[in-house]
Scaffold this motif. Structure first.
Motif, PDB file in Angstrom:
ATOM      1  N   LEU A  87      -2.003   4.184   3.318  1.00 51.25           N
ATOM      2  CA  LEU A  87      -3.052   4.975   2.677  1.00 51.25           C
ATOM      3  C   LEU A  87      -3.407   6.165   3.550  1.00 51.25           C
ATOM      4  CD1 LEU A  87      -5.373   2.055   1.502  1.00 51.25           C
ATOM      5  CD2 LEU A  87      -3.640   3.282   0.172  1.00 51.25           C
ATOM      6  N   PRO A  88      -3.772   7.310   2.958  1.00 49.07           N
ATOM      7  CA  PRO A  88      -4.104   8.497   3.743  1.00 49.07           C
ATOM      8  C   PRO A  88      -5.510   8.395   4.335  1.00 49.07           C
ATOM      9  CG  PRO A  88      -4.439   8.952   1.425  1.00 49.07           C
ATOM     10  CD  PRO A  88      -3.880   7.543   1.513  1.00 49.07           C
ATOM     11  N   TYR A  89      -5.760   9.193   5.393  1.00 46.00           N
ATOM     12  CA  TYR A  89      -7.107   9.277   5.935  1.00 46.00           C
ATOM     13  C   TYR A  89      -7.973  10.074   4.969  1.00 46.00           C
ATOM     14  CZ  TYR A  89     -11.064  11.051   8.569  1.00 46.00           C
ATOM     15  OH  TYR A  89     -12.332  11.400   8.952  1.00 46.00           O
ATOM     16  N   VAL A  90      -9.127   9.532   4.605  1.00 50.15           N
ATOM     17  CA  VAL A  90     -10.048  10.195   3.681  1.00 50.15           C
ATOM     18  C   VAL A  90     -11.408  10.335   4.359  1.00 50.15           C
ATOM     19  CG1 VAL A  90     -11.159  10.120   1.423  1.00 50.15           C
ATOM     20  CG2 VAL A  90      -8.853   9.210   1.694  1.00 50.15           C
TER      21      VAL A  90
ATOM     22  N   PHE B  21      -2.051  16.556  -6.289  1.00 50.30           N
ATOM     23  CA  PHE B  21      -2.881  15.352  -6.407  1.00 50.30           C
ATOM     24  C   PHE B  21      -2.329  14.258  -5.507  1.00 50.30           C
ATOM     25  CE2 PHE B  21      -2.931  17.647 -10.402  1.00 50.30           C
ATOM     26  CZ  PHE B  21      -4.289  17.766 -10.666  1.00 50.30           C
ATOM     27  N   VAL B  22      -3.225  13.439  -4.995  1.00 49.00           N
ATOM     28  CA  VAL B  22      -2.843  12.290  -4.178  1.00 49.00           C
ATOM     29  C   VAL B  22      -3.324  11.027  -4.885  1.00 49.00           C
ATOM     30  CG1 VAL B  22      -3.093  11.115  -1.966  1.00 49.00           C
ATOM     31  CG2 VAL B  22      -2.950  13.618  -2.042  1.00 49.00           C
TER      32      VAL B  22
ATOM     33  N   THR C 129       0.861  -1.190   0.000  1.00 48.74           N
ATOM     34  CA  THR C 129       0.000   0.000   0.000  1.00 48.74           C
ATOM     35  C   THR C 129       0.889   1.229   0.000  1.00 48.74           C
ATOM     36  OG1 THR C 129      -0.130   0.028   2.417  1.00 48.74           O
ATOM     37  CG2 THR C 129      -1.895  -1.129   1.236  1.00 48.74           C
ATOM     38  N   GLY C 130       0.550   2.204  -0.792  1.00 45.16           N
ATOM     39  CA  GLY C 130       1.382   3.394  -0.875  1.00 45.16           C
ATOM     40  C   GLY C 130       0.612   4.604  -1.332  1.00 45.16           C
ATOM     41  N   THR C 131       1.140   5.779  -0.992  1.00 45.81           N
ATOM     42  CA  THR C 131       0.526   7.054  -1.364  1.00 45.81           C
ATOM     43  C   THR C 131       1.564   7.916  -2.055  1.00 45.81           C
ATOM     44  OG1 THR C 131      -0.992   6.977   0.522  1.00 45.81           O
ATOM     45  CG2 THR C 131      -0.630   9.120  -0.516  1.00 45.81           C
TER      46      THR C 131
ATOM     47  N   PRO D 289     -14.970  10.729  -1.391  1.00 47.90           N
ATOM     48  CA  PRO D 289     -15.219  10.009  -2.646  1.00 47.90           C
ATOM     49  C   PRO D 289     -16.398  10.568  -3.426  1.00 47.90           C
ATOM     50  CG  PRO D 289     -14.806   8.468  -0.865  1.00 47.90           C
ATOM     51  CD  PRO D 289     -14.943   9.821  -0.233  1.00 47.90           C
ATOM     52  N   ILE D 290     -17.380  11.150  -2.722  1.00 49.59           N
ATOM     53  CA  ILE D 290     -18.533  11.735  -3.408  1.00 49.59           C
ATOM     54  C   ILE D 290     -18.125  12.998  -4.154  1.00 49.59           C
ATOM     55  CG2 ILE D 290     -20.850  12.688  -3.062  1.00 49.59           C
ATOM     56  CD1 ILE D 290     -21.002  11.030  -0.497  1.00 49.59           C
TER      57      ILE D 290
END
Length: 337
Positions: free
Chosen positions: A285-288, A202-203, A150-152, A293-294
């Protein structure tokens, strides 16, 4: 086994092969007044600003002289050599425009590095005797630990310069598409400019179950937006960024754009096209927030409106909490009276 005799340190061979004491005068007598004695290596070299001709005589160097000797794609490096211009590679006494195809014909399995050399991909090295890229197990082990599953990747595209002219009557309308595995992002289109300024961040993330499925590269493709035509876009350049490299050290600054064939992209002003980017890598992964997503890939006004709506509901919720909490206290005060 001794195959040949060498002159001792501090001496050089003369025209007859006899070792004589090395000095600027001795070198000048053999190779012209622009030659000097290199004490450290016990040899004669040309002074700065000169190069040896076919007879070994040192002559004053210039771009014109280098082009006369090796063709129009060469230049004088300002020291003691004729070199290929940026974007060209040397082979068989001539400088050729650097492309992946040209490099593959010189060294099998190699690609153009975007500057002046043909390079092998990571884990391989150039086998000079065979003229090809061969696997290098030691280099492969030394390139660092494998990337996590997993990576960002965070990418900031500040801008670009020296972009090519894509249409006859108008300037370029550039935008960029970022791709990491199955994740893609796109910048806004900036109309009629060769030096766009995006200033967008961008992420991009990936989340795979097996190490073999980890993406190895981030690609940033640059297009010219076109209202006429089926695709609405015309490719003109690319940045390919190795994730292993940015995992070790972030990338920041101007990067030259390359075409599909690996050659450098020339702008409208004949300079090399380049983009100013900053790229960082972080494991995990970052906190979202649940609403992100919407909002993704929506117009800016819609994103701001949705966030304001969520904030309004949070404020109303807090007000309602305090109002209903205060009501029982008021009723108890009335009973006491």
């Amino acid at each position: 086994v001794v195959d040949n005799c060498l002159c001792q340190n501090g001496t050089i061979p003369d025209a007859n092969g006899t070792c004589i004491k090395g000095s600027d005068q001795a070198c000048g007598d053999q190779f012209g007044e622009l030659a000097r004695f290199d004490v450290q290596n016990s040899t004669c070299v040309c002074r700065k600003g000169s190069v040896p001709d076919t007879n070994g005589t040192c002559v004053s160097a210039s771009n014109e002289l280098c082009m006369d000797w090796f063709g129009p794609n060469t230049a004088f490096d300002g020291e003691n050599s004729c070199v290929c211009k940026k974007g060209f590679v040397y082979a068989d006494g001539e400088c050729f425009r650097g492309t992946n195809k040209v490099c593959a014909s010189i060294i099998a399995g190699s690609t153009f590095d975007g500057v002046n050399n043909c390079k092998c991909r990571k884990g391989y090295h150039v086998d000079e005797a065979r003229g090809m890229c061969t696997r290098d197990e030691k280099a492969e082990k030394a390139q660092g630990p494998p990337l996590p599953t997993t990576g960002t990747v965070t990418v900031t595209i500040e801008g670009a310069k020296h972009l090519p002219k894509m249409d006859k009557h108008t300037k370029c309308d550039p935008f960029a598409v970022l791709t990491l595995g199955e994740a893609t992002k796109k910048t806004k289109v900036i109309k009629k400019t060769y030096q766009p300024e995006w200033g967008e961040t961008f992420v991009l993330t990936y989340n795979v179950s097996e190490p073999k499925n980890v993406p190895s590269e981030l690609e940033i493709d640059f297009f010219d937006w076109d209202q006429i035509g089926n695709s609405g876009q015309e490719f003109f350049g690319r940045l390919t960024i190795n994730l292993q490299d940015i995992a070790a050290q972030e990338l920041e600054g101007w990067q030259d754009l390359q075409g599909h064939d690996g050659s450098l992209v020339k702008g409208f002003d004949k300079n090399i096209s380049a983009a100013n980017v900053k790229v960082t890598f972080k494991e995990g992964l970052p906190y979202v927030p649940f609403w992100e997503p919407i909002l993704e890939e929506k117009p800016q006004w819609a994103i701001q409106g949705a966030r304001a709506f969520v904030a309004l509901w949070m404020v109303l919720g807090l007000l309602a909490f305090f109002v209903f909490r205060a009501k029982p206290v008021i009723e108890e005060d009335k009973k006491d009276q």
